[in-house]
Design a protein around this motif. Structure first.
Motif, mmCIF file in Angstrom:
data_model
loop_
_atom_site.group_PDB
_atom_site.id
_atom_site.type_symbol
_atom_site.label_atom_id
_atom_site.label_comp_id
_atom_site.label_asym_id
_atom_site.label_seq_id
_atom_site.Cartn_x
_atom_site.Cartn_y
_atom_site.Cartn_z
ATOM 1 N N ASP A 12 -29.951 -4.510 -72.405
ATOM 2 C CA ASP A 12 -29.252 -4.035 -71.207
ATOM 3 C C ASP A 12 -28.248 -5.046 -70.650
ATOM 4 O O ASP A 12 -28.037 -5.117 -69.441
ATOM 5 N N HIS A 13 -27.616 -5.814 -71.541
ATOM 6 C CA HIS A 13 -26.604 -6.779 -71.114
ATOM 7 C C HIS A 13 -25.221 -6.448 -71.670
ATOM 8 O O HIS A 13 -24.366 -7.326 -71.779
ATOM 9 N N LEU A 14 -24.981 -5.181 -72.003
ATOM 10 C CA LEU A 14 -23.689 -4.799 -72.558
ATOM 11 C C LEU A 14 -22.547 -5.131 -71.599
ATOM 12 O O LEU A 14 -21.492 -5.608 -72.019
ATOM 13 N N GLN A 15 -22.752 -4.923 -70.301
ATOM 14 C CA GLN A 15 -21.680 -5.207 -69.344
ATOM 15 C C GLN A 15 -21.341 -6.690 -69.310
ATOM 16 O O GLN A 15 -20.171 -7.060 -69.168
ATOM 17 N N VAL A 16 -22.350 -7.559 -69.456
ATOM 18 C CA VAL A 16 -22.087 -9.007 -69.525
ATOM 19 C C VAL A 16 -21.192 -9.285 -70.729
ATOM 20 O O VAL A 16 -20.224 -10.043 -70.632
ATOM 21 N N ARG A 17 -21.507 -8.671 -71.856
ATOM 22 C CA ARG A 17 -20.693 -8.841 -73.067
ATOM 23 C C ARG A 17 -19.258 -8.382 -72.815
ATOM 24 O O ARG A 17 -18.298 -9.093 -73.144
ATOM 25 N N LEU A 18 -19.103 -7.205 -72.245
ATOM 26 C CA LEU A 18 -17.768 -6.657 -72.004
ATOM 27 C C LEU A 18 -16.974 -7.524 -71.030
ATOM 28 O O LEU A 18 -15.788 -7.796 -71.247
ATOM 29 N N ASP A 19 -17.619 -7.974 -69.968
ATOM 30 C CA ASP A 19 -16.944 -8.788 -68.958
ATOM 31 C C ASP A 19 -16.526 -10.155 -69.506
ATOM 32 O O ASP A 19 -15.512 -10.718 -69.079
ATOM 33 N N ARG A 21 -16.024 -10.904 -72.795
ATOM 34 C CA ARG A 21 -15.360 -10.828 -74.096
ATOM 35 C C ARG A 21 -14.014 -11.550 -74.153
ATOM 36 O O ARG A 21 -13.751 -12.276 -75.130
ATOM 37 N N LYS A 49 -22.854 0.264 -80.841
ATOM 38 C CA LYS A 49 -22.721 -0.668 -79.714
ATOM 39 C C LYS A 49 -23.188 -2.059 -80.146
ATOM 40 O O LYS A 49 -24.164 -2.195 -80.881
#
Length: 98
Positions: A12-19, A21, A49
């Motif tokens: 559940d850390h996809l947003q951290v990855r996106l932010d 990147r 993903k």
């Protein structure tokens, strides 16, 4: 010597990855410009993903590879649940000078 950095994202850390990147890509581009980065890319789940990263770098020893891994903006942002660093030998399809 080559080292594989095998990084597993926290759930559940996809947003951290996106932010993070853009900084991660800039970091890898800097390593590439120095000749340190050999190749890199994300691991993907069944839905396509990202779930982690594989980064192969050239470093003097495992301690130097660890410093490279720690300086990655993804690592600094706390994206990874784990990072495994393994010495690696590129045997097949290695480019000249790898």
């Amino acid at each position: 010597m080559l080292f594989a950095l095998i990084c597993t994202d926290k759930p559940d850390h996809l947003q951290v990855r996106l932010d993070t990147r853009p900084g991660h890509v800039a970091y890898l581009e800097g390593l590439n410009a120095k000749g340190t980065l050999k190749f890199a890319g994300p691991f993907l789940d069944e839905a396509g993903k990202p779930t982690g990263s594989l980064v192969v770098v050239e470093a003097a020893d495992s301690a130097a590879a660890e410093l490279i891994a720690e300086a990655d903006p993804y690592a600094r942002a706390g994206l990874f649940a784990s990072v495994e660093i393994k010495a690696w030998n590129w045997v097949f399809n290695a480019p000249q000078g790898a």
